[in-house]
Design a protein around this motif. Sequence first.
Motif, PDB file in Angstrom:
ATOM      1  N   TRP A 284       0.859  -1.188   0.000  1.00 21.19           N
ATOM      2  CA  TRP A 284       0.000   0.000   0.000  1.00 21.19           C
ATOM      3  C   TRP A 284       0.892   1.235   0.000  1.00 21.19           C
ATOM      4  N   PHE A 285       0.522   2.198  -0.817  1.00 22.72           N
ATOM      5  CA  PHE A 285       1.113   3.527  -0.827  1.00 22.72           C
ATOM      6  C   PHE A 285      -0.024   4.527  -0.648  1.00 22.72           C
ATOM      7  N   ARG A 286       0.329   5.758  -0.339  1.00 22.51           N
ATOM      8  CA  ARG A 286      -0.698   6.797  -0.243  1.00 22.51           C
ATOM      9  C   ARG A 286      -0.145   8.116  -0.741  1.00 22.51           C
ATOM     10  N   GLN A 287      -1.061   8.980  -1.164  1.00 22.63           N
ATOM     11  CA  GLN A 287      -0.678  10.302  -1.651  1.00 22.63           C
ATOM     12  C   GLN A 287      -1.606  11.332  -1.049  1.00 22.63           C
ATOM     13  N   ALA A 288      -1.050  12.176  -0.200  1.00 24.68           N
ATOM     14  CA  ALA A 288      -1.809  13.252   0.424  1.00 24.68           C
ATOM     15  C   ALA A 288      -1.883  14.441  -0.523  1.00 24.68           C
TER      16      ALA A 288
ATOM     17  N   ASP B  20      -3.591  11.035   8.157  1.00 23.66           N
ATOM     18  CA  ASP B  20      -3.751   9.836   7.337  1.00 23.66           C
ATOM     19  C   ASP B  20      -4.591  10.112   6.092  1.00 23.66           C
ATOM     20  N   THR B  21      -5.108  11.317   5.991  1.00 23.46           N
ATOM     21  CA  THR B  21      -5.899  11.699   4.825  1.00 23.46           C
ATOM     22  C   THR B  21      -5.062  11.604   3.565  1.00 23.46           C
ATOM     23  N   ALA B  22      -5.537  10.802   2.602  1.00 23.84           N
ATOM     24  CA  ALA B  22      -4.791  10.588   1.364  1.00 23.84           C
ATOM     25  C   ALA B  22      -5.598   9.687   0.444  1.00 23.84           C
ATOM     26  N   VAL B  23      -5.147   9.610  -0.795  1.00 23.01           N
ATOM     27  CA  VAL B  23      -5.619   8.557  -1.687  1.00 23.01           C
ATOM     28  C   VAL B  23      -4.700   7.359  -1.475  1.00 23.01           C
ATOM     29  N   TYR B  24      -5.290   6.213  -1.190  1.00 24.18           N
ATOM     30  CA  TYR B  24      -4.524   5.012  -0.913  1.00 24.18           C
ATOM     31  C   TYR B  24      -4.531   4.108  -2.141  1.00 24.18           C
ATOM     32  N   TYR B  25      -3.329   3.674  -2.515  1.00 28.26           N
ATOM     33  CA  TYR B  25      -3.144   2.851  -3.702  1.00 28.26           C
ATOM     34  C   TYR B  25      -2.595   1.484  -3.308  1.00 28.26           C
TER      35      TYR B  25
END
Length: 127
Positions: free
Chosen positions: A36-40, A90-95
């Motif tokens: 899992w990665f994420r982009q804020a 933790d707000t982000a799009v999670y990929y």
Amino acid sequence: QVQLVETGGRSVQAGGSLRLSCTVSGRTFTSDTMAWFRQAPGKGREFVATISRDGRTTYYADSVKGRFGIFRDNAKNTMYLLMNNMKPEDTAVYYCTARYAAYGYDIFYRESDFGSWGQGTQVTGSS
């Protein structure tokens, strides 16, 4: 056709919990290390957690260690991210992402290590 589909993203209050799912098709799931990665907003994509093919080896970013758990169900071609004690940051799009692993215990955590990506799911942590 390779597909990674993330689901489960929504708004969660600080301290709350959430479970994300990533279902994979078109790949041999049991041959892949998953992550899992994420982009804020306004930031680059960052590593969150990774899990080996056999599910026995995991690795977490310091920012989520002790709060998040990564799991996989090889029978269902699905990976999960359990998010506890959530914070506004933790707000982000999670990929979710996948790559072939030669060994069952292999893990990877660099964005450049992975080639197949999902479309992302939005998670919003509110205070």
